[in-house]
Design an enzyme around this catalytic site. Sequence first.
Site, PDB file in Angstrom:
ATOM      1  N   THR A  93       0.875  -1.174   0.000  1.00  0.00           N
ATOM      2  CA  THR A  93       0.000   0.000   0.000  1.00  0.00           C
ATOM      3  C   THR A  93       0.912   1.224   0.000  1.00  0.00           C
ATOM      4  OG1 THR A  93      -1.646  -1.166   1.309  1.00  0.00           O
ATOM      5  CG2 THR A  93      -1.825   1.229   1.228  1.00  0.00           C
ATOM      6  N   LYS A 168      -7.752   1.630  -3.137  1.00  0.00           N
ATOM      7  CA  LYS A 168      -7.417   1.176  -1.773  1.00  0.00           C
ATOM      8  C   LYS A 168      -7.556   2.327  -0.764  1.00  0.00           C
ATOM      9  CE  LYS A 168      -5.088  -1.028   1.557  1.00  0.00           C
ATOM     10  NZ  LYS A 168      -5.523  -2.212   2.252  1.00  0.00           N
ATOM     11  N   LYS A 243      -1.642   4.965   8.595  1.00  0.00           N
ATOM     12  CA  LYS A 243      -0.841   5.058   7.361  1.00  0.00           C
ATOM     13  C   LYS A 243      -1.755   5.307   6.160  1.00  0.00           C
ATOM     14  CE  LYS A 243       1.728   2.259   4.097  1.00  0.00           C
ATOM     15  NZ  LYS A 243       2.237   0.964   3.681  1.00  0.00           N
TER      16      LYS A 243
HETATM   17  P1  NAD Z   1       6.113  -5.952   6.986  1.00  0.00           P
HETATM   18  O1  NAD Z   1       6.877  -4.819   7.565  1.00  0.00           O
HETATM   19  O2  NAD Z   1       5.815  -7.143   7.856  1.00  0.00           O
HETATM   20  O3  NAD Z   1       6.851  -6.491   5.655  1.00  0.00           O
HETATM   21  C1  NAD Z   1       7.580  -5.698   4.771  1.00  0.00           C
HETATM   22  C2  NAD Z   1       8.904  -6.399   4.520  1.00  0.00           C
HETATM   23  O4  NAD Z   1       9.646  -5.723   3.514  1.00  0.00           O
HETATM   24  C3  NAD Z   1       9.802  -6.449   5.767  1.00  0.00           C
HETATM   25  O5  NAD Z   1      10.012  -7.788   6.141  1.00  0.00           O
HETATM   26  C4  NAD Z   1      11.094  -5.758   5.310  1.00  0.00           C
HETATM   27  O6  NAD Z   1      12.262  -6.350   5.847  1.00  0.00           O
HETATM   28  C5  NAD Z   1      11.015  -5.942   3.805  1.00  0.00           C
HETATM   29  N1  NAD Z   1      11.844  -5.002   3.066  1.00  0.00           N
HETATM   30  C6  NAD Z   1      11.945  -3.661   3.183  1.00  0.00           C
HETATM   31  N2  NAD Z   1      12.828  -3.170   2.281  1.00  0.00           N
HETATM   32  C7  NAD Z   1      13.294  -4.233   1.579  1.00  0.00           C
HETATM   33  C8  NAD Z   1      14.242  -4.377   0.522  1.00  0.00           C
HETATM   34  N3  NAD Z   1      14.886  -3.337   0.016  1.00  0.00           N
HETATM   35  N4  NAD Z   1      14.462  -5.626   0.041  1.00  0.00           N
HETATM   36  C9  NAD Z   1      13.830  -6.699   0.556  1.00  0.00           C
HETATM   37  N5  NAD Z   1      12.927  -6.617   1.561  1.00  0.00           N
HETATM   38  C10 NAD Z   1      12.678  -5.405   2.065  1.00  0.00           C
HETATM   39  O7  NAD Z   1       4.765  -5.323   6.416  1.00  0.00           O
HETATM   40  P2  NAD Z   1       3.434  -6.109   5.988  1.00  0.00           P
HETATM   41  O8  NAD Z   1       2.465  -6.093   7.134  1.00  0.00           O
HETATM   42  O9  NAD Z   1       3.807  -7.380   5.318  1.00  0.00           O
HETATM   43  O10 NAD Z   1       2.855  -5.080   4.899  1.00  0.00           O
HETATM   44  C11 NAD Z   1       3.412  -4.958   3.604  1.00  0.00           C
HETATM   45  C12 NAD Z   1       2.575  -3.962   2.820  1.00  0.00           C
HETATM   46  O11 NAD Z   1       1.223  -4.417   2.770  1.00  0.00           O
HETATM   47  C13 NAD Z   1       2.522  -2.557   3.441  1.00  0.00           C
HETATM   48  O12 NAD Z   1       2.580  -1.620   2.419  1.00  0.00           O
HETATM   49  C14 NAD Z   1       1.189  -2.551   4.187  1.00  0.00           C
HETATM   50  O13 NAD Z   1       0.653  -1.248   4.310  1.00  0.00           O
HETATM   51  C15 NAD Z   1       0.348  -3.410   3.266  1.00  0.00           C
HETATM   52  N6  NAD Z   1      -0.796  -4.072   3.939  1.00  0.00           N
HETATM   53  C16 NAD Z   1      -0.633  -4.687   5.143  1.00  0.00           C
HETATM   54  C17 NAD Z   1      -1.730  -5.309   5.735  1.00  0.00           C
HETATM   55  C18 NAD Z   1      -1.593  -6.008   7.081  1.00  0.00           C
HETATM   56  O14 NAD Z   1      -2.625  -6.356   7.678  1.00  0.00           O
HETATM   57  N7  NAD Z   1      -0.376  -6.254   7.570  1.00  0.00           N
HETATM   58  C19 NAD Z   1      -2.981  -5.301   5.102  1.00  0.00           C
HETATM   59  C20 NAD Z   1      -3.096  -4.703   3.847  1.00  0.00           C
HETATM   60  C21 NAD Z   1      -1.986  -4.089   3.267  1.00  0.00           C
END
Ligand code: NAD
Length: 295
Positions: A93, A168, A243
């Site tokens: 997102t 979204k 966010k």
């Molecule tokens: P998260 O922080 O658990 O996962 C993101 C991952 O990206 C981390 O593990 C981080 O180490 C990795 N990362 C960052 N930079 C990187 C790079 N350069 N190379 C490789 N890996 C890298 O977050 P999440 O909860 O999995 O959410 C991910 C996305 O989905 C976000 O944008 C969030 O807003 C969206 N989202 C989350 C949810 C939820 O319920 N968690 C629901 C809908 C949308």
Amino acid sequence: MTRIAFIGLGNMGGPMAANLVKAGHVVRGFDLVPALRDEARAAGVEIAASGSETVKDVDAIVTMLPAGKHVRAVWAEIVPRAKAGAVVIDSSTIDVESARAAHAVAAEHGLKSLDAPVSGGTGGARAGTLTFMCGGSGEAFAAAKPILEKMGKRIVHCGGDGAGQAAKICNNMILGATMIVTCEAFVLAEKLGLSHQALFDVASTSSGQSWSLTTYCPVPGPVPGSPANNSYKPGFAAALMLKDLKLAQEAAQSAGAETPIGAHAAELYEKYNEAGNEGADFSGIIQYLRTAKSN
Ligand code: NAD
């Protein structure tokens, strides 16, 4: 069988990549965090040495990263190394501007690209029941759809570049605002001596009905599965709601749209987060509204 690269194996990306493996794809993944790489390896993901190593000879690339700056940086690194004809999908997102910038990088290198943020949370990621909101060309959507279907059950083509992110943040602005006003109605009912169940029975079948009330009721009782029945454990964390509301406000400002209720919802979630509730479910804002003197 499509070979797929998956970058960002966190709370969402980890189980999404695992579902692609379960569906029979060869998945090569990477995350900056070693423990997440180990978890993904245990789920059958081949772990690469870096993000750019994941994309060699794959037909599709999925990124699932925290924010726009991460997506811009990772796409700048991987897109020039991707195979001709591959489709690049970002399911994070992020702000609409970064999504469009990412599409532009892909276009420069002749790749198909899709912004495809999700709703459904970590439960939906594990169960493979996410909704994908997609923005990009018809050709990119057609190439990505069979892959997204392995991770979700509703795949919606919302329009051109950035339309998935736009859908979204508009949806989540409605969600944040309706949750707050639903909470306010329960707090007012409490003061007026009206029971939670009575308000629910009337509003859930009347014009006050919404998802925030009927699926995610912010008081315990009327909807047994809602986080209110589980001490407001997420669910959907207040930090993520904030966010998304901030992204909606940034988009409103740059597009010149008036969104006063969305702006106020963002302010209230900011206060709720600042009070130490980042990790609580977003429906827990009812507890803050009960005690807040003036907002
Ligand atoms: P998260 O922080 O658990 O996962 C993101 C991952 O990206 C981390 O593990 C981080 O180490 C990795 N990362 C960052 N930079 C990187 C790079 N350069 N190379 C490789 N890996 C890298 O977050 P999440 O909860 O999995 O959410 C991910 C996305 O989905 C976000 O944008 C969030 O807003 C969206 N989202 C989350 C949810 C939820 O319920 N968690 C629901 C809908 C949308």
